[in-house]
Design a protein around this motif. Structure first.
Motif, PDB file in Angstrom:
ATOM      1  N   LEU A  72      -4.045  -1.863  -5.207  1.00 31.96           N
ATOM      2  CA  LEU A  72      -3.776  -0.929  -3.872  1.00 31.96           C
ATOM      3  C   LEU A  72      -3.782  -0.393  -4.700  1.00 31.96           C
ATOM      4  N   LYS A  73      -4.617   1.039  -4.899  1.00 35.05           N
ATOM      5  CA  LYS A  73      -4.869   2.263  -5.315  1.00 35.05           C
ATOM      6  C   LYS A  73      -4.071   3.422  -4.311  1.00 35.05           C
ATOM      7  N   LEU A  74      -3.081   3.992  -4.892  1.00 29.96           N
ATOM      8  CA  LEU A  74      -2.408   4.623  -3.722  1.00 29.96           C
ATOM      9  C   LEU A  74      -2.487   6.238  -4.057  1.00 29.96           C
ATOM     10  N   VAL A  75      -3.027   6.738  -3.672  1.00 27.61           N
ATOM     11  CA  VAL A  75      -3.503   8.327  -4.049  1.00 27.61           C
ATOM     12  C   VAL A  75      -1.530   8.712  -3.865  1.00 27.61           C
ATOM     13  N   ASN A  76      -1.035   9.198  -2.290  1.00 26.84           N
ATOM     14  CA  ASN A  76       0.475   9.434  -2.820  1.00 26.84           C
ATOM     15  C   ASN A  76       0.925   7.790  -2.117  1.00 26.84           C
ATOM     16  N   ASN A  77       2.295   8.098  -2.535  1.00 25.41           N
ATOM     17  CA  ASN A  77       2.764   6.563  -2.781  1.00 25.41           C
ATOM     18  C   ASN A  77       3.331   6.441  -0.909  1.00 25.41           C
ATOM     19  N   HIS A  78       2.675   7.098   0.122  1.00 25.40           N
ATOM     20  CA  HIS A  78       3.955   6.964   2.063  1.00 25.40           C
ATOM     21  C   HIS A  78       3.347   5.130   2.123  1.00 25.40           C
ATOM     22  N   ASP A  79       3.205   4.224   1.892  1.00 26.59           N
ATOM     23  CA  ASP A  79       3.412   2.795   1.879  1.00 26.59           C
ATOM     24  C   ASP A  79       4.348   2.626   3.174  1.00 26.59           C
ATOM     25  N   GLU A  80       5.042   3.799   3.842  1.00 28.18           N
ATOM     26  CA  GLU A  80       5.745   3.250   5.302  1.00 28.18           C
ATOM     27  C   GLU A  80       5.409   4.597   6.196  1.00 28.18           C
ATOM     28  N   GLU A 110       0.534  15.838   0.309  1.00 23.17           N
ATOM     29  CA  GLU A 110       1.682  15.837   0.564  1.00 23.17           C
ATOM     30  C   GLU A 110       2.956  16.488   1.180  1.00 23.17           C
ATOM     31  N   ILE A 159      -3.729   0.863   3.827  1.00 23.45           N
ATOM     32  CA  ILE A 159      -2.543   0.190   3.123  1.00 23.45           C
ATOM     33  C   ILE A 159      -2.745  -0.917   4.122  1.00 23.45           C
ATOM     34  N   ARG A 208      12.511   7.506  -2.590  1.00 24.88           N
ATOM     35  CA  ARG A 208      12.141   8.580  -1.172  1.00 24.88           C
ATOM     36  C   ARG A 208      13.276   9.189  -1.280  1.00 24.88           C
ATOM     37  N   GLU A 226      -6.470   6.390   3.010  1.00 23.12           N
ATOM     38  CA  GLU A 226      -5.784   5.436   2.938  1.00 23.12           C
ATOM     39  C   GLU A 226      -5.448   4.509   3.601  1.00 23.12           C
TER      40      GLU A 226
END
Lengths: 10, 215
Positions: A1-9, B119, B56, B180, B54
Protein backbone atom coordinates in the motif's frame (compact mmCIF):
# COMPACT_ATOMS: atom_id res chain seq x y z
CA UNK A 1 0.00 0.00 0.00
CA UNK A 2 1.96 3.07 -1.24
CA UNK A 3 1.02 6.27 0.53
CA UNK A 4 2.27 9.55 -0.93
CA UNK A 5 1.38 11.29 2.30
CA UNK A 6 1.22 9.12 5.39
CA UNK A 7 -2.26 10.28 6.31
CA UNK A 8 -4.16 7.05 6.75
CA UNK A 9 -6.48 8.57 9.37
CA UNK A 10 -9.71 10.51 8.85
CA UNK B 1 -6.93 0.51 12.55
CA UNK B 2 -7.28 0.17 16.31
CA UNK B 3 -10.25 0.22 18.65
CA UNK B 4 -9.57 3.79 19.80
CA UNK B 5 -9.54 5.15 16.28
CA UNK B 6 -12.59 3.14 15.22
CA UNK B 7 -14.45 4.31 18.33
CA UNK B 8 -13.33 7.86 17.52
CA UNK B 9 -14.63 7.66 13.95
CA UNK B 10 -17.94 6.17 15.14
CA UNK B 11 -18.28 8.88 17.81
CA UNK B 12 -17.64 11.51 15.16
CA UNK B 13 -20.26 9.89 12.92
CA UNK B 14 -22.74 9.79 15.82
CA UNK B 15 -22.21 13.50 16.49
CA UNK B 16 -23.12 14.26 12.87
CA UNK B 17 -26.15 11.93 13.00
CA UNK B 18 -27.34 13.60 16.24
CA UNK B 19 -27.05 17.01 14.57
CA UNK B 20 -28.93 15.80 11.48
CA UNK B 21 -31.59 14.30 13.79
CA UNK B 22 -31.96 17.58 15.70
CA UNK B 23 -32.38 19.62 12.52
CA UNK B 24 -34.65 17.06 10.86
CA UNK B 25 -36.78 16.26 13.92
CA UNK B 26 -37.22 19.81 15.20
CA UNK B 27 -37.01 21.51 11.75
CA UNK B 28 -34.91 24.02 13.66
CA UNK B 29 -31.24 24.89 13.93
CA UNK B 30 -31.55 27.11 17.00
CA UNK B 31 -28.49 26.81 19.20
CA UNK B 32 -26.37 25.58 16.29
CA UNK B 33 -23.55 27.77 15.03
CA UNK B 34 -23.61 27.91 11.21
CA UNK B 35 -20.07 29.27 11.33
CA UNK B 36 -18.81 26.11 13.05
CA UNK B 37 -20.55 24.03 10.37
CA UNK B 38 -18.93 26.11 7.62
CA UNK B 39 -15.52 25.72 9.28
CA UNK B 40 -15.99 21.95 9.47
CA UNK B 41 -16.99 21.81 5.80
CA UNK B 42 -13.74 23.65 5.02
CA UNK B 43 -11.81 21.24 7.26
CA UNK B 44 -13.12 18.18 5.42
CA UNK B 45 -12.73 19.69 1.94
CA UNK B 46 -9.13 20.69 2.70
CA UNK B 47 -8.22 17.41 4.41
CA UNK B 48 -9.80 15.02 1.92
CA UNK B 49 -8.45 16.54 -1.31
CA UNK B 50 -6.63 13.22 -1.68
CA UNK B 51 -9.89 11.30 -1.82
CA UNK B 52 -9.43 10.65 -5.53
CA UNK B 53 -5.67 10.14 -5.56
CA UNK B 54 -5.05 8.16 -2.36
CA UNK B 55 -7.01 4.96 -1.94
CA UNK B 56 -6.47 3.70 1.60
CA UNK B 57 -9.52 1.49 2.17
CA UNK B 58 -13.18 1.30 1.29
CA UNK B 59 -13.98 2.32 4.87
CA UNK B 60 -11.70 5.38 4.62
CA UNK B 61 -13.18 6.52 1.32
CA UNK B 62 -16.79 5.99 2.39
CA UNK B 63 -16.27 7.87 5.67
CA UNK B 64 -14.66 10.79 3.83
CA UNK B 65 -17.63 11.02 1.49
CA UNK B 66 -20.08 10.79 4.40
CA UNK B 67 -18.31 13.54 6.35
CA UNK B 68 -18.06 15.91 3.39
CA UNK B 69 -21.61 15.28 2.17
CA UNK B 70 -23.28 15.51 5.60
CA UNK B 71 -21.49 18.71 6.62
CA UNK B 72 -22.22 20.40 3.27
CA UNK B 73 -25.86 19.28 3.59
CA UNK B 74 -26.07 20.85 7.07
CA UNK B 75 -24.56 24.13 5.85
CA UNK B 76 -26.93 24.13 2.85
CA UNK B 77 -29.86 23.39 5.15
CA UNK B 78 -28.99 26.22 7.53
CA UNK B 79 -28.56 28.64 4.63
CA UNK B 80 -31.13 27.47 2.11
CA UNK B 81 -33.95 25.52 3.77
CA UNK B 82 -36.79 28.02 4.06
CA UNK B 83 -38.08 26.62 7.38
CA UNK B 84 -34.81 25.71 9.09
CA UNK B 85 -32.92 28.89 8.24
CA UNK B 86 -35.56 31.03 10.01
CA UNK B 87 -34.51 29.49 13.35
CA UNK B 88 -30.84 30.32 12.87
CA UNK B 89 -29.55 32.51 15.74
CA UNK B 90 -27.98 35.04 13.36
CA UNK B 91 -27.56 37.73 16.02
CA UNK B 92 -25.91 35.30 18.46
CA UNK B 93 -23.60 33.53 16.00
CA UNK B 94 -21.24 36.48 15.61
CA UNK B 95 -17.82 34.91 16.19
CA UNK B 96 -15.37 36.34 13.63
CA UNK B 97 -14.48 32.93 12.21
CA UNK B 98 -12.55 34.40 9.27
CA UNK B 99 -9.74 35.11 11.73
CA UNK B 100 -9.65 31.39 12.58
CA UNK B 101 -9.31 30.55 8.88
CA UNK B 102 -6.56 33.13 8.35
CA UNK B 103 -4.63 32.10 11.46
CA UNK B 104 -4.82 28.39 10.54
CA UNK B 105 -3.62 29.14 7.02
CA UNK B 106 -0.67 31.22 8.23
CA UNK B 107 0.27 28.54 10.77
CA UNK B 108 0.01 25.83 8.08
CA UNK B 109 2.39 27.82 5.86
CA UNK B 110 4.86 27.99 8.76
CA UNK B 111 4.45 24.56 10.34
CA UNK B 112 3.79 21.55 8.11
CA UNK B 113 5.27 18.14 7.38
CA UNK B 114 6.32 18.96 3.80
CA UNK B 115 6.04 22.18 1.83
CA UNK B 116 3.65 20.75 -0.75
CA UNK B 117 0.17 21.95 -1.66
CA UNK B 118 -1.49 18.84 -0.25
CA UNK B 119 0.51 18.80 2.99
CA UNK B 120 -0.15 22.48 3.66
CA UNK B 121 -3.87 21.93 3.07
CA UNK B 122 -3.72 18.94 5.43
CA UNK B 123 -1.97 20.96 8.18
CA UNK B 124 -4.46 23.81 7.58
CA UNK B 125 -7.36 21.39 8.08
CA UNK B 126 -5.81 20.03 11.28
CA UNK B 127 -5.29 23.49 12.81
CA UNK B 128 -8.70 24.74 11.66
CA UNK B 129 -10.46 21.74 13.14
CA UNK B 130 -8.84 22.45 16.51
CA UNK B 131 -10.56 25.85 16.71
CA UNK B 132 -13.66 25.19 14.59
CA UNK B 133 -15.79 24.56 17.70
CA UNK B 134 -15.18 28.05 19.13
CA UNK B 135 -18.16 29.77 17.43
CA UNK B 136 -20.40 26.93 18.65
CA UNK B 137 -19.14 27.14 22.26
CA UNK B 138 -19.59 30.93 22.26
CA UNK B 139 -23.11 30.51 20.88
CA UNK B 140 -23.95 27.97 23.61
CA UNK B 141 -22.79 30.41 26.30
CA UNK B 142 -24.91 33.17 24.80
CA UNK B 143 -28.02 31.14 24.14
CA UNK B 144 -28.46 30.17 27.81
CA UNK B 145 -30.16 26.79 28.08
CA UNK B 146 -29.04 24.17 25.60
CA UNK B 147 -31.42 21.59 24.15
CA UNK B 148 -30.48 17.95 24.71
CA UNK B 149 -29.63 17.07 21.11
CA UNK B 150 -27.37 20.12 20.73
CA UNK B 151 -25.60 19.24 23.99
CA UNK B 152 -25.13 15.65 22.84
CA UNK B 153 -23.88 16.83 19.46
CA UNK B 154 -21.14 18.95 21.06
CA UNK B 155 -20.30 16.22 23.57
CA UNK B 156 -19.73 13.53 20.90
CA UNK B 157 -17.84 15.99 18.70
CA UNK B 158 -15.47 16.72 21.58
CA UNK B 159 -15.17 13.08 22.62
CA UNK B 160 -14.13 11.84 19.17
CA UNK B 161 -10.84 13.76 19.17
CA UNK B 162 -10.17 12.59 22.74
CA UNK B 163 -10.44 9.01 21.47
CA UNK B 164 -8.07 9.91 18.64
CA UNK B 165 -5.50 10.98 21.24
CA UNK B 166 -5.71 7.49 22.75
CA UNK B 167 -5.29 6.13 19.21
CA UNK B 168 -2.07 8.19 18.74
CA UNK B 169 -0.71 7.00 22.09
CA UNK B 170 -1.51 3.39 21.12
CA UNK B 171 0.13 3.77 17.70
CA UNK B 172 3.16 5.48 19.25
CA UNK B 173 3.79 2.40 21.39
CA UNK B 174 2.92 -0.20 18.78
CA UNK B 175 4.31 1.19 15.52
CA UNK B 176 8.02 1.99 14.95
CA UNK B 177 8.73 5.60 13.88
CA UNK B 178 5.10 6.56 14.26
CA UNK B 179 4.98 10.33 14.49
CA UNK B 180 1.88 12.52 14.11
CA UNK B 181 3.02 15.36 16.30
CA UNK B 182 1.12 18.03 14.28
CA UNK B 183 -2.15 16.12 14.67
CA UNK B 184 -1.33 15.19 18.28
CA UNK B 185 -0.59 18.69 19.55
CA UNK B 186 -3.52 20.11 17.62
CA UNK B 187 -5.78 17.32 18.91
CA UNK B 188 -4.77 18.07 22.50
CA UNK B 189 -5.60 21.77 22.03
CA UNK B 190 -8.89 20.82 20.36
CA UNK B 191 -9.93 18.51 23.20
CA UNK B 192 -8.79 21.01 25.85
CA UNK B 193 -11.16 23.62 24.37
CA UNK B 194 -14.04 21.33 25.34
CA UNK B 195 -12.83 20.99 28.94
CA UNK B 196 -15.28 23.43 30.50
CA UNK B 197 -18.13 22.17 28.31
CA UNK B 198 -17.41 18.60 29.44
CA UNK B 199 -17.42 19.81 33.06
CA UNK B 200 -20.85 21.48 32.81
CA UNK B 201 -22.16 18.59 30.70
CA UNK B 202 -21.10 16.14 33.44
CA UNK B 203 -22.71 18.35 36.13
CA UNK B 204 -25.98 18.52 34.21
CA UNK B 205 -25.92 14.72 33.80
CA UNK B 206 -25.03 14.14 37.51
CA UNK B 207 -27.68 16.55 38.83
CA UNK B 208 -30.10 15.48 36.11
CA UNK B 209 -30.47 19.19 35.35
CA UNK B 210 -30.72 21.17 32.13
CA UNK B 211 -27.31 21.86 30.57
CA UNK B 212 -26.44 25.50 31.14
CA UNK B 213 -23.12 27.15 30.36
CA UNK B 214 -22.24 30.24 32.43
CA UNK B 215 -22.11 33.36 30.26
Amino acid sequence: LKLVNNHDEL
Amino acid sequence: MNIFRFAGDMTHLISILVLLLKIYATKSCSGISRKTQELYALVFLARYVDIFTEFISVYNTIMKIVFIASTLAIVWCMRGHRVVRRSYDKELDTFRHYFLIAASLVLALLVHEKFTFQEILWAFSIYLEAVAILPQLVLLQRSGNVDNLTGQYVFFLGAYRGLYILNWIYRYFTEPHFSRWIACVSGLVQTALYADFFYYYFLSWKNNAKLKLPA
